[in-house]
Design a protein around this motif. Structure first.
Motif, short mmCIF file in Angstrom:
data_model
loop_
_atom_site.label_atom_id
_atom_site.label_comp_id
_atom_site.label_asym_id
_atom_site.label_seq_id
_atom_site.Cartn_x
_atom_site.Cartn_y
_atom_site.Cartn_z
N ILE A 28 3.79 2.62 18.38
CA ILE A 28 4.84 2.82 19.38
C ILE A 28 4.22 2.84 20.78
N ALA A 29 2.92 3.19 20.85
CA ALA A 29 2.23 3.24 22.14
C ALA A 29 2.22 1.88 22.82
N ALA A 30 2.33 0.79 22.07
CA ALA A 30 2.31 -0.55 22.65
C ALA A 30 3.53 -0.81 23.54
N PHE A 31 4.53 0.05 23.47
CA PHE A 31 5.70 -0.08 24.35
C PHE A 31 5.53 0.74 25.63
N GLY A 32 4.51 1.60 25.70
CA GLY A 32 4.31 2.44 26.87
C GLY A 32 5.30 3.58 26.92
N PHE A 33 5.17 4.40 27.94
CA PHE A 33 6.13 5.49 28.14
C PHE A 33 7.48 4.90 28.56
N GLN A 34 8.54 5.45 27.98
CA GLN A 34 9.89 4.97 28.27
C GLN A 34 10.81 6.15 28.51
N SER A 35 11.80 5.96 29.38
CA SER A 35 12.74 7.04 29.69
C SER A 35 13.84 7.15 28.64
N GLU A 36 14.01 6.11 27.82
CA GLU A 36 15.03 6.12 26.78
C GLU A 36 14.38 5.82 25.44
N ARG A 37 15.16 5.98 24.37
CA ARG A 37 14.66 5.72 23.03
C ARG A 37 14.21 4.27 22.92
N VAL A 38 13.03 4.06 22.34
CA VAL A 38 12.44 2.73 22.23
C VAL A 38 13.10 1.96 21.08
N THR A 39 13.45 0.71 21.35
CA THR A 39 13.89 -0.21 20.30
C THR A 39 13.02 -1.46 20.40
N GLU A 40 13.19 -2.36 19.47
CA GLU A 40 12.41 -3.59 19.49
C GLU A 40 12.72 -4.45 20.70
#
Length: 450
Positions: free
Chosen positions: A230-242
């Protein structure tokens, strides 16, 4: 004469005077590029010019000059240079054979000041890989493990083949990979969150992934499954999706950057014919974990947990992540990502559940993020003296103070991925720690985790 410079030769002995080097270098480079190495060797053969070819190790072993002089000797299957000079009546002793790969791992780690407990954790690293091997065996796969660690005797008894080597060595990766293999599961990775480990982490996570992907293409592998994060998406302000756009390359955390760069290496390899699927697990808990979330068990049992971070995350069971890898091979879509989470929890909740399992007191509230980050910075400065990765670094503090959540809907729909209750994950991890003598048992009367 041999270079064709009769009419424009440099001053005598110019090559020995530094003031002439800058002018000579491009001229010599231009000339030498006009022929191959072997052609130049033929031209200078039987002259007294100081010209010699640059040889690969294999060429050096087989060069007629070295063969005639017996410059190399085979010791235990490894070619080594013989001592020089050699005398007519006194033959020097044969070099010792090289140590078995991995034989000195423990002594080297101890020499670096790493404790016995942390040495054991390092040697047990790669717990997702162990879960995956067991899942592959239960699915009737023939398994070949390529790892720098020594072979696991229990898995070897179950028919697993082991090849020792370093995944950053491209030739070793290719030699270890059988021709036409059905699937390559690239699970290895460096998960450090410490600036002094960044260079090695980049080499393992990025260069290693590039080497394994290239070997898979050359060996004609059927599918390539990359274990990302999940770290490959970086920090996000909302729930991560694909569909979330990654911010990892702009992160201050090298682990985030290298996991994303590894993904990009695989996506580039798709253009060269690699059939790849990428899995992005969140926080993994389960059996065989001796250096991840299981560290909280040790800290709480010892009463040395300094505090509880204020963040939250998604959690997944190691067994279910392993099953998702097999499903990705069977029916994952080429070039697609699949996030694996399922259970969201604050880190305070995780710590409180572990405290209940151990029957140990734990903090009732988290520490503020700024306190964690300040403590992480102090620990980093201390590590410059000890040369050991501390339990808390600025990178870890930033990660544990954030809320990084993901959706597993796509994996649940397409891979039949199954989230597991947090309590079951923790009990499964705790039971294994007890079996290994890494924690005191408190689950004797409880039902095994399902």
């Amino acid at each position: 004469e041999k270079l064709g410079l009769q009419g424009s030769a440099p001053p005598p002995f110019a090559h020995m005077q530094a003031i002439h080097w800058e002018a000579l270098r491009p001229k010599m480079e231009e000339i030498f590029l006009t022929r191959t190495r072997d052609e130049w060797c033929e031209i200078f053969d039987e002259t007294d010019a100081c010209v010699a070819p640059i040889l690969s190790p294999t060429e050096a072993f087989e060069h007629p000059h070295n063969v005639a002089r017996k410059s190399f000797v085979d010791v235990g299957g490894s070619r080594q240079p013989r001592p020089a000079p050699r005398f007519a009546r006194t033959d020097p002793p044969t070099p010792n054979p090289p140590h078995e790969l991995g034989a000195d791992t423990q002594s080297v780690l101890r020499g670096l000041g790493i404790s016995e407990e942390d040495v054991a954790a390092v040697l047990r690293a790669g717990f997702l890989g162990r879960n995956l091997v067991e899942e592959l065996l239960s699915s009737d796969f023939e398994v070949v493990v390529f790892d720098r660690a020594r072979p696991d005797a229990m898995l070897a008894e179950r028919g697993v083949s082991f090849v020792q080597g370093d995944l950053t060595d491209a030739s070793a990766c290719e030699r270890a990979m059988p021709e036409g293999i059905d699937a390559v599961f690239h699970v290895a990775g460096n998960t450090t969150h410490w600036k002094l480990g960044d260079a090695l982490q980049t080499k393992v996570n990025v260069d290693g992934t590039r080497a394994v992907a290239a070997a898979a293409i050359r060996r004609g592998a059927g599918r390539f499954i990359l274990t990302s994060s999940i770290a490959a998406f970086g920090f996000q302000s909302e729930r991560v999706t694909e569909d979330t756009i990654s911010s990892a390359l702009q992160s201050s955390i090298n682990y985030f950057r290298t996991k994303r760069r590894a993904e990009l290496e695989v996506l580039k390899a798709l253009e060269r014919g690699l059939d790849a699927v990428i899995l992005n697990p969140a926080n993994i808990i389960g059996r065989y974990d001796a250096s991840g979330w299981s560290r909280f068990f040790r800290l709480i049992e010892e009463g040395s947990l300094p505090g509880v971070p204020s963040g939250s995350g998604s959690f997944c069971h190691a067994r279910e992540v392993a099953r998702a890898h097999v499903a990705a091979f069977e029916r994952g879509r080429t070039g697609h990502h699949y996030l694996l989470g399922g259970v969201d929890a604050t880190f305070l909740e995780v710590v409180q559940r572990i405290g209940a399992l151990l029957d140990r007191p734990v903090p009732k509230r988290p520490i503020p993020a700024f306190v964690s980050k300040a403590a992480g910075q102090l620990s980093l400065w201390g590590s410059y003296l000890t040369r050991r990765e501390p339990d808390l670094t600025p990178e870890k503090a930033a990660l544990l103070s954030a809320d990084l959540l993901c959706s597993s809907d796509k994996a649940e729909e397409e891979l039949a991925y199954r989230p597991v209750a947090l309590q079951v994950m923790l009990e499964d991890c705790y039971r294994w720690l007890c079996e290994e003598g890494l924690a005191k048992s408190g689950l004797d009367g409880r039902r095994p985790a399902q």
